[in-house]
Write a protein that holds these residues in place. Structure first.
Motif, PDB file in Angstrom:
ATOM      1  N   GLY A 257     -26.178  -6.996  -9.288  1.00  0.00           N
ATOM      2  CA  GLY A 257     -25.592  -5.730  -9.720  1.00  0.00           C
ATOM      3  C   GLY A 257     -24.692  -5.122  -8.662  1.00  0.00           C
ATOM      4  N   GLU A 258     -25.152  -5.144  -7.407  1.00  0.00           N
ATOM      5  CA  GLU A 258     -24.343  -4.601  -6.310  1.00  0.00           C
ATOM      6  C   GLU A 258     -23.053  -5.386  -6.153  1.00  0.00           C
ATOM      7  OE1 GLU A 258     -24.752  -3.750  -1.493  1.00  0.00           O
ATOM      8  OE2 GLU A 258     -26.546  -4.126  -2.701  1.00  0.00           O
ATOM      9  N   HIS A 259     -23.160  -6.709  -6.280  1.00  0.00           N
ATOM     10  CA  HIS A 259     -21.973  -7.555  -6.171  1.00  0.00           C
ATOM     11  C   HIS A 259     -20.987  -7.247  -7.291  1.00  0.00           C
ATOM     12  CE1 HIS A 259     -19.699 -11.291  -7.139  1.00  0.00           C
ATOM     13  NE2 HIS A 259     -19.450 -11.223  -5.850  1.00  0.00           N
ATOM     14  N   ALA A 260     -21.482  -7.087  -8.499  1.00  0.00           N
ATOM     15  CA  ALA A 260     -20.606  -6.794  -9.634  1.00  0.00           C
ATOM     16  C   ALA A 260     -19.887  -5.470  -9.438  1.00  0.00           C
ATOM     17  CB  ALA A 260     -21.414  -6.774 -10.927  1.00  0.00           C
ATOM     18  N   GLU A 261     -20.600  -4.483  -8.921  1.00  0.00           N
ATOM     19  CA  GLU A 261     -19.987  -3.173  -8.668  1.00  0.00           C
ATOM     20  C   GLU A 261     -18.896  -3.276  -7.607  1.00  0.00           C
ATOM     21  OE1 GLU A 261     -21.342   1.344  -7.294  1.00  0.00           O
ATOM     22  OE2 GLU A 261     -22.855  -0.137  -7.877  1.00  0.00           O
ATOM     23  N   LEU A 262     -19.191  -4.029  -6.543  1.00  0.00           N
ATOM     24  CA  LEU A 262     -18.194  -4.215  -5.491  1.00  0.00           C
ATOM     25  C   LEU A 262     -16.971  -4.959  -6.014  1.00  0.00           C
ATOM     26  CD1 LEU A 262     -20.213  -5.161  -2.271  1.00  0.00           C
ATOM     27  CD2 LEU A 262     -18.456  -3.393  -2.459  1.00  0.00           C
ATOM     28  N   ALA A 263     -17.193  -6.016  -6.775  1.00  0.00           N
ATOM     29  CA  ALA A 263     -16.086  -6.799  -7.317  1.00  0.00           C
ATOM     30  C   ALA A 263     -15.202  -5.936  -8.207  1.00  0.00           C
ATOM     31  CB  ALA A 263     -16.617  -7.997  -8.095  1.00  0.00           C
ATOM     32  N   HIS A 264     -15.827  -5.085  -9.010  1.00  0.00           N
ATOM     33  CA  HIS A 264     -15.057  -4.187  -9.869  1.00  0.00           C
ATOM     34  C   HIS A 264     -14.248  -3.201  -9.027  1.00  0.00           C
ATOM     35  CE1 HIS A 264     -13.994  -1.620 -13.242  1.00  0.00           C
ATOM     36  NE2 HIS A 264     -14.424  -0.583 -12.545  1.00  0.00           N
ATOM     37  N   GLY A 265     -14.858  -2.665  -7.975  1.00  0.00           N
ATOM     38  CA  GLY A 265     -14.154  -1.713  -7.120  1.00  0.00           C
ATOM     39  C   GLY A 265     -12.952  -2.334  -6.428  1.00  0.00           C
ATOM     40  N   VAL A 266     -13.111  -3.556  -5.934  1.00  0.00           N
ATOM     41  CA  VAL A 266     -12.002  -4.241  -5.277  1.00  0.00           C
ATOM     42  C   VAL A 266     -10.895  -4.553  -6.280  1.00  0.00           C
ATOM     43  CG1 VAL A 266     -11.300  -6.377  -4.101  1.00  0.00           C
ATOM     44  CG2 VAL A 266     -13.391  -5.187  -3.403  1.00  0.00           C
ATOM     45  N   SER A 267     -11.277  -5.006  -7.468  1.00  0.00           N
ATOM     46  CA  SER A 267     -10.288  -5.298  -8.510  1.00  0.00           C
ATOM     47  C   SER A 267      -9.509  -4.046  -8.903  1.00  0.00           C
ATOM     48  CB  SER A 267     -10.992  -5.888  -9.735  1.00  0.00           C
ATOM     49  OG  SER A 267     -10.072  -6.115 -10.779  1.00  0.00           O
ATOM     50  N   SER A 268     -10.216  -2.932  -9.052  1.00  0.00           N
ATOM     51  CA  SER A 268      -9.562  -1.671  -9.409  1.00  0.00           C
ATOM     52  C   SER A 268      -8.601  -1.220  -8.315  1.00  0.00           C
ATOM     53  CB  SER A 268     -10.622  -0.595  -9.656  1.00  0.00           C
ATOM     54  OG  SER A 268     -10.030   0.673  -9.842  1.00  0.00           O
ATOM     55  N   ALA A 269      -9.034  -1.348  -7.062  1.00  0.00           N
ATOM     56  CA  ALA A 269      -8.180  -0.944  -5.945  1.00  0.00           C
ATOM     57  C   ALA A 269      -6.937  -1.836  -5.871  1.00  0.00           C
ATOM     58  CB  ALA A 269      -8.955  -0.993  -4.638  1.00  0.00           C
ATOM     59  N   ARG A 270      -7.084  -3.132  -6.118  1.00  0.00           N
ATOM     60  CA  ARG A 270      -5.930  -4.040  -6.088  1.00  0.00           C
ATOM     61  C   ARG A 270      -4.938  -3.688  -7.190  1.00  0.00           C
ATOM     62  NH1 ARG A 270      -5.824  -8.926  -7.173  1.00  0.00           N
ATOM     63  NH2 ARG A 270      -4.295  -9.622  -5.622  1.00  0.00           N
ATOM     64  N   GLU A 271      -5.444  -3.327  -8.347  1.00  0.00           N
ATOM     65  CA  GLU A 271      -4.547  -2.937  -9.431  1.00  0.00           C
ATOM     66  C   GLU A 271      -3.707  -1.737  -9.025  1.00  0.00           C
ATOM     67  OE1 GLU A 271      -2.837  -0.832 -12.587  1.00  0.00           O
ATOM     68  OE2 GLU A 271      -4.625  -0.052 -11.564  1.00  0.00           O
ATOM     69  N   ARG A 272      -4.357  -0.743  -8.412  1.00  0.00           N
ATOM     70  CA  ARG A 272      -3.617   0.434  -7.953  1.00  0.00           C
ATOM     71  C   ARG A 272      -2.650   0.073  -6.839  1.00  0.00           C
ATOM     72  NH1 ARG A 272      -7.758   4.373  -5.859  1.00  0.00           N
ATOM     73  NH2 ARG A 272      -9.220   2.636  -6.030  1.00  0.00           N
ATOM     74  N   LEU A 273      -3.084  -0.793  -5.928  1.00  0.00           N
ATOM     75  CA  LEU A 273      -2.242  -1.193  -4.803  1.00  0.00           C
ATOM     76  C   LEU A 273      -0.919  -1.774  -5.293  1.00  0.00           C
ATOM     77  CD1 LEU A 273      -1.703  -1.862  -1.806  1.00  0.00           C
ATOM     78  CD2 LEU A 273      -3.035  -3.970  -2.145  1.00  0.00           C
ATOM     79  N   TYR A 274      -0.970  -2.717  -6.218  1.00  0.00           N
ATOM     80  CA  TYR A 274       0.262  -3.358  -6.681  1.00  0.00           C
ATOM     81  C   TYR A 274       1.068  -2.434  -7.588  1.00  0.00           C
ATOM     82  CZ  TYR A 274      -0.806  -7.698  -4.367  1.00  0.00           C
ATOM     83  OH  TYR A 274      -1.019  -8.646  -3.392  1.00  0.00           O
ATOM     84  N   ARG A 275       0.386  -1.618  -8.360  1.00  0.00           N
ATOM     85  CA  ARG A 275       1.110  -0.659  -9.206  1.00  0.00           C
ATOM     86  C   ARG A 275       1.852   0.359  -8.339  1.00  0.00           C
ATOM     87  NH1 ARG A 275      -1.304   3.855 -11.354  1.00  0.00           N
ATOM     88  NH2 ARG A 275      -3.348   2.861 -11.251  1.00  0.00           N
ATOM     89  N   PHE A 276       1.186   0.870  -7.308  1.00  0.00           N
ATOM     90  CA  PHE A 276       1.830   1.831  -6.415  1.00  0.00           C
ATOM     91  C   PHE A 276       2.972   1.175  -5.647  1.00  0.00           C
ATOM     92  CE2 PHE A 276      -2.251   4.613  -5.798  1.00  0.00           C
ATOM     93  CZ  PHE A 276      -2.148   5.029  -7.107  1.00  0.00           C
ATOM     94  N   ALA A 277       2.777  -0.069  -5.215  1.00  0.00           N
ATOM     95  CA  ALA A 277       3.829  -0.760  -4.457  1.00  0.00           C
ATOM     96  C   ALA A 277       5.080  -0.940  -5.314  1.00  0.00           C
ATOM     97  CB  ALA A 277       3.333  -2.116  -3.963  1.00  0.00           C
ATOM     98  N   GLU A 278       4.905  -1.271  -6.584  1.00  0.00           N
ATOM     99  CA  GLU A 278       6.050  -1.384  -7.480  1.00  0.00           C
ATOM    100  C   GLU A 278       6.718  -0.028  -7.687  1.00  0.00           C
ATOM    101  OE1 GLU A 278       7.622  -3.827  -8.706  1.00  0.00           O
ATOM    102  OE2 GLU A 278       6.317  -5.480  -8.138  1.00  0.00           O
ATOM    103  N   ALA A 279       5.916   1.023  -7.799  1.00  0.00           N
ATOM    104  CA  ALA A 279       6.473   2.362  -7.992  1.00  0.00           C
ATOM    105  C   ALA A 279       7.256   2.822  -6.776  1.00  0.00           C
ATOM    106  CB  ALA A 279       5.359   3.359  -8.308  1.00  0.00           C
ATOM    107  N   VAL A 280       6.737   2.540  -5.580  1.00  0.00           N
ATOM    108  CA  VAL A 280       7.444   2.901  -4.351  1.00  0.00           C
ATOM    109  C   VAL A 280       8.774   2.179  -4.305  1.00  0.00           C
ATOM    110  CG1 VAL A 280       7.429   2.605  -1.840  1.00  0.00           C
ATOM    111  CG2 VAL A 280       5.426   3.546  -3.001  1.00  0.00           C
TER     112      VAL A 280
END
Length: 365
Positions: A257-280
């Motif tokens: 469960g802890e691993h799944a939560e971490l994996a989801h958090g990293v995936s969500s952060a990566r999505e924002r990272l690339y979306r923000f980079a494209e916006a910049v």
């Protein structure tokens, strides 16, 4: 969002293999990150994301290098930010320093932490500039910087002793008056040549001055600064999450469960990272013929700070879980698991520190 290898960064797999093969030796300080920076420059991997080009390409480079070695990814980030600063300067500075930084034939030092803190309202600049014929003369300490190798170009900020000017400028590390203090023993980052410096009447010619408007300059570079930092945080986090997934059997099943939560958090952060980079990138391409691209709003400062904080916290949590799942193997300092755990311990104190990020985030809400 999934990172893609474009033609501009087609040599990235070769770079990752090179860094992977050296990661253990770099951790033991049998080599230095200068070699990694030179290789990335040789492969043409520092130009992507410079003003007018998609920042997401450079995000991919830093993230994937940090997947193999955070120390190498961190040094690559510091070098790339020095190039970012120079690329935004006048033609004289770009001609004098840009080619050497882009090719990796000189290594970049970003000594801008004091400038970012100053612009956030957290203190005055420690370097003081006096007017001199043909330029300025700079005196004072730089509390901390990395990539302090013999061929380094240092990008720094200084306050004028005569008026309200706040300079950003460049000087070679071997300029008269520059003293690098002996490097302390560091946890996992000994190969990054990190230490403090002292300037004693260092002359900086006018053509090496990037700007006298530090505050306006920081507004321009801060998105790239934070997004590329987030890239190396999520690089090491992603590797740790992947390694954790290999050890979720037996007693490790308790951590599913802890691993799944971490994996989801990293995936969500990566999505924002690339979306923000494209916006910049869209915001900066003001001459783009597509009106929709020109009108794209970039991420807010609060969104960038939140993402950077999430990235570093994800890295620390993921490397801790990896050590827990590996047990004794993770405790052995020669293991890659242990190296990642020690590397991630740097992130809460990396400027902007976790304390500064939290302080700024509170004031941005």
């Amino acid at each position: 969002m999934t990172a893609t290898i474009t033609d501009a960064i087609g040599a990235l797999p070769e770079a990752c293999e090179f860094v992977r093969g050296r990661a253990a030796a770099l951790d033991r300080v049998e080599t230095t990150a200068r070699v990694d920076v030179a290789k990335l420059g040789e492969l043409g991997l520092f130009a992507p994301g410079c003003p007018g080009r998609p920042l997401s390409e450079m995000v991919t480079v830093i993230e994937q290098i940090a997947q193999e070695s955070l120390a190498a990814g961190f040094s690559a980030w510091a070098h790339r930010m020095a190039l970012e600063y120079v690329a935004r300067g006048p033609e004289t500075a770009r001609q004098k320093f840009g080619t050497a930084l882009e090719s990796g034939s000189a290594v970049g030092v970003t000594a801008m932490a004091a400038g970012l803190k100053h612009c956030a309202g957290l203190g005055e600049l420690s370097l003081v500039a006096e007017p001199s014929p043909g330029g300025i003369t700079v005196t004072g300490p730089i509390r901390w910087a990395s990539n302090l190798f013999d061929d380094a170009l240092i990008v720094f900020c200084a306050r004028s002793a005569a008026d309200d000017a706040r300079y950003v400028a460049v000087t070679p590390i071997d300029a008269p008056g520059v003293t690098v203090k002996p490097a302390p023993d560091l946890l996992a980052l000994g190969g990054t040549a990190s230490s403090s410096l002292e300037f004693a009447e260092v002359f900086v010619p006018s053509e090496a001055i990037i700007t006298a408007d530090l505050r306006g300059f920081v507004r321009q570079v801060r998105p790239a600064f934070l997004l590329l930092q987030t890239a190396f945080c999520l690089g090491i986090a992603g590797t740790a999450v992947q390694e954790c997934g290999r050890h979720l059997d037996g007693l490790g099943a308790c951590f599913t469960g802890e691993h799944a939560e971490l994996a989801h958090g990293v995936s969500s952060a990566r999505e924002r990272l690339y979306r923000f980079a494209e916006a910049v990138s869209s915001v900066e391409r003001k001459d783009d013929p597509d009106p929709a691209a020109r009108q794209t709003a970039g991420p807010s400062d609060g969104e960038l700070i939140r993402l950077r904080l999430d990235g570093s916290q994800s890295a620390m949590a993921a490397t801790r879980l990896e050590v827990t799942l590996r047990g004794g193997a993770g405790y052995a300092t020669a293991s890659a698991t242990n190296r990642r755990f020690r590397e991630a311990a740097f992130l809460p104190v990396q400027s902007p520190s976790e304390g500064q990020l939290r302080w700024e985030l509170e004031r941005s809400n």
